[in-house]
Design an enzyme around this catalytic site. Structure first.
Site: not given
Ligand code: 2NF
Length: 306
Positions: A126, A208
């Protein structure tokens, strides 16, 4: 009186119906060979051959495509990202070729690439995905310096395919090195366009946290709804996974003027699409970490002296 007709051994003086002279036998043999050769040549010439592949408006497949794919796969998995050392480059190469060989190059589909996608599955942490549009060089310079950031071309599948061209033909199991469909002039569902749409979609779906996009503020279509970023990637970001999309609108150093900035209506188009998708959006002109990379090439520019 001897009766030669009962003799079991034929003699030179008395040849039977099949007892040819040596010379005649040689002549007959030569004639037979010539006949067989003529028959073979006629057979080969008349044999129905596969028609030549269709001629398209785009450039043909990259020479040594399969070798480049295999070489890049090993370079990436063994040298650049050894954590992917378990990847099976032989299978990846085969899956890539099987995705388009012996198929109509104007009817390529996402389905064709599913096995390749499965074999090149990769987790990108992420906060490290970087999208780009009309800013390829600068975005890749940025992730080359920031090794923990990934553009699609910094992932295995993007690294393997970047800059290559490929297509096959329904009537042959060979690649077409002469020409491939041009995405604008021939057909959009060609193997290369479908590939980039498919892998770009997966790259966006998997993004993400904080995600970034490098945009080019020195051209008229800083944000292009028809580009891969505008048509595929922003629509496949997951609102639950992406906390914010940060756009960096970069301008050429020494350019005559900036075409668009974060305040331009064209950026509002992007903002609107994202707000409808419940994805927070921020925008910054000439983001300093990327601006510094431009300044390495033009250190004397007044904007680099500040
Ligand atoms: O070749 C690549 N590495 C590539 C191609 C297409 C898409 C990478 N992408 C991914 C990247 F990950 C970026 O996040 O999509 C994003 C960039 O694509 P974009 O279309 O937003 O950006 P452009 O600068 O407009 O295009 C990039 C390259 O792709 C070609 C275009 O000519 C340029 O060379 N391209 C764009 N759309 C198509 C298409 N439908 C295309 N080539 C074939 N078919």
């Amino acid at each position: 009186m001897s009766d030669h007709r009962f003799s079991s051994v034929p003699t030179e003086e008395e040849p039977g119906c099949c007892h040819l002279s040596r010379k005649a036998k040689v002549c007959l043999g030569v004639l037979l060979c010539v006949l067989v050769a003529v028959a073979v040549v006629v057979g080969v010439l008349k044999w129905p051959r596969a028609p030549p592949p269709r001629a398209w408006n785009g450039t043909g497949s990259t020479p040594h495509f399969s070798e480049i794919v295999l070489g890049r796969c090993f370079t990436y998995t063994q040298l650049l990202r050894p954590e992917l050392g378990h990847a099976d480059c032989g299978q990846i190469g085969k899956a890539f070729m099987n995705a388009f060989l012996s198929k109509d190059p104007c009817h390529s589909s996402e389905q064709d690439y599913q096995l390749l996608l499965k074999l090149t599955n990769q987790t990108i942490p992420c906060h490290s995905s970087v999208f780009w549009s009309k800013s390829s060089q600068l975005a890749h310079l940025y992730t080359t310096v920031q090794q923990d950031m990934f553009t699609l071309e910094d992932t295995l599948i993007g690294y393997i395919a970047d800059g290559l061209n490929w297509c096959g033909d329904a009537g042959s199991n060979e690649m077409n090195y002469q020409s491939c469909p041009h995405w604008r002039k021939d057909c959009i569902n060609n193997p290369v366009s479908v590939f980039w749409d498919t892998v770009s979609k997966r790259f966006a779906e998997n993004a993400c946290g904080v995600v970034q996009v490098v945009l080019n503020g020195s051209i008229s279509n800083t944000f292009d709804k028809n580009s891969t970023f505008g048509r595929v990637e922003i629509h496949n970001l997951h609102p639950g996974k992406v906390s914010v999309l940060k756009a960096w609108v970069m301008h050429d150093i020494g350019g005559v003027y900036s075409y668009h900035t974060c305040s331009s209506p064209i950026i509002d188009d992007l903002k609107l699409i994202l707000s409808k998708r419940n994805i927070p959006f921020t925008c910054e002109d000439d983001y300093r970490p990327i601006k510094f990379l431009q300044c390495v090439k033009s250190p004397e520019d007044s904007s680099c002296r500040k």
